[in-house]
Design a protein around this motif. Structure first.
Motif, PDB file in Angstrom:
ATOM      1  N   GLY A  74      -1.949   5.651   4.165  1.00  0.00           N
ATOM      2  CA  GLY A  74      -0.628   6.240   4.298  1.00  0.00           C
ATOM      3  C   GLY A  74      -0.336   6.572   5.856  1.00  0.00           C
ATOM      4  O   GLY A  74       0.554   7.348   5.845  1.00  0.00           O
ATOM      5  N   LEU A 105       6.295   5.045   2.979  1.00  0.00           N
ATOM      6  CA  LEU A 105       5.863   5.585   1.586  1.00  0.00           C
ATOM      7  C   LEU A 105       6.980   5.581   0.547  1.00  0.00           C
ATOM      8  O   LEU A 105       8.186   5.675   0.707  1.00  0.00           O
ATOM      9  N   THR A 111       1.749   3.976  -0.232  1.00  0.00           N
ATOM     10  CA  THR A 111       2.192   3.036   0.704  1.00  0.00           C
ATOM     11  C   THR A 111       2.992   2.036  -0.028  1.00  0.00           C
ATOM     12  O   THR A 111       2.395   1.204  -0.815  1.00  0.00           O
TER      13      THR A 111
END
Length: 367
Positions: A74, A105, A111
């Protein structure tokens, strides 16, 4: 579909910046605009396929792993002037890109998609390279001019001695053997001086074009061999070495050896007339850098001359009675530039000189 979303997608689709969107952990290509297709040399039939399947060459170059790392972590990844090998129309070429893999996100912090933006900066990169090459050529031409003038000046003295010696010996038909030996020694010394000048000049030129091969270099063996050699070459058997911790360096072994030979050689040379010539060598690590200190108890350097020491063939005003060519420190600074390092000198006249060499660690290397 909301009209605002349609408008945004229309803007993205026609953006001059390359844009692609990956929608899952398999790096499915959900969207790609025309600018990115042009960069990749592909058509829109790649939409819906996985990035790694479409671009096996990109996988080999590490881009797939970068994307996967962004997906799982992420954490957005950015790069500037990053090289990539592309095959367009059957022709391979290296191009350079500023790009970003931005992790988008979801509400849970995972993600959901990756937004890939890319700008081809190859033209800018090549333009800068041309400027750098031009500047390098100008600098090289100036160095050649300086080298030619200095060689012409420095070789006059030994050549003059050679000419005088030969002429004198030819004019004497019954010269005593002792006098012949004396003149032969003088001539050989002049030849040696010329060889030293030319040898140092050749080494300086070789460093400019040398292709480096970096590895982790153990310094204990290198320093030990240099100690013995410089004491013999400079005829300074009384020199005492005080050796501290010698940390390994990351770089080209040959260049590192040349560098330390030059610096340690200077330390031995200019302290050789002390009653107890002493050279201290130690190292320490600070953050991402390794610091080497070479300190001698020699003649020192006038403070107002410290800034000019790295000029080619420059010798300090109090060093004229010592043999040398004035190439050593210029050579050292060029070697350190190749190793991404730097050099500084501190000195007090008639007391000491300390040379500080700073090297990046393996984790901090630019290359």
């Amino acid at each position: 579909m909301n009209s605002n979303i349609k408008q945004i997608l229309g803007i993205i689709a026609n953006s001059p910046q390359g844009i692609a969107i990956y929608s899952d952990a398999n790096l499915n290509i959900r969207f790609v605009n025309q600018a990115m297709l042009a960069v990749w040399g592909k058509t829109d039939d790649i939409i819906g396929k996985n990035f790694g399947d479409v671009f096996p060459s990109f996988t080999e170059q590490g881009f797939t792993d970068l994307l996967l790392n962004v997906w799982h972590s992420g954490v957005t990844y950015r790069a500037s002037e990053y090289p990539a090998e592309l095959t367009i129309g059957g022709v391979k070429e290296i191009r350079y890109f500023d790009f970003e893999y931005q992790a988008i996100l979801d509400s849970e912090g995972k993600t959901a998609t990756i937004l890939h933006t890319s700008t081809d900066v190859t033209a800018r990169k090549k333009a800068l390279q041309l400027v750098e090459e031009k500047d390098s050529l100008i600098k090289f031409n100036k160095e050649v001019e300086s080298l030619t003038n200095t060689l012409s000046h420095d070789l006059k003295n030994p050549l003059g001695v050679l000419k005088m010696g030969v002429q004198y010996m030819r004019s004497k038909t019954n010269m005593p053997v002792a006098e012949i030996h004396k003149w032969c020694d003088t001539i050989l010394a002049s030849v040696g001086s010329m060889e030293s000048i030319l040898s140092h000049t050749l080494r300086l030129n070789q460093v400019r074009h040398y292709e480096t091969e970096h590895s982790l270099v153990s310094m204990n063996e290198i320093i030990a061999s240099i100690q013995d050699e410089v004491k013999d070459v400079l005829n300074s058997p009384l020199t005492q070495f005080q050796i501290g911790e010698l940390l390994p360096l990351y770089g080209d072994r040959s260049l590192i050896q040349q560098l330390f030979y030059s610096i340690i050689g200077n330390a031995v040379r200019y302290s050789s007339k002390r009653s107890i010539p002493t050279v201290q060598i130690s190292s320490e690590r600070k953050g991402d850098y390794i610091y080497y200190r070479i300190k001698d108890n020699g003649i020192g350097i006038p403070e107002n001359e410290l800034d000019t020491l790295f000029n080619l063939f420059y010798r300090a005003s109090n060093a004229k009675s010592f043999p040398g060519t004035g190439v050593g420190l210029s050579l050292a600074s060029k070697i350190l530039a190749r190793l991404d390092g730097r050099i500084t000198i501190k000195s007090e006249l008639n007391k000491y000189t300390t040379v500080l060499l700073v090297f990046p660690t393996l984790n901090n290397k630019k290359d």
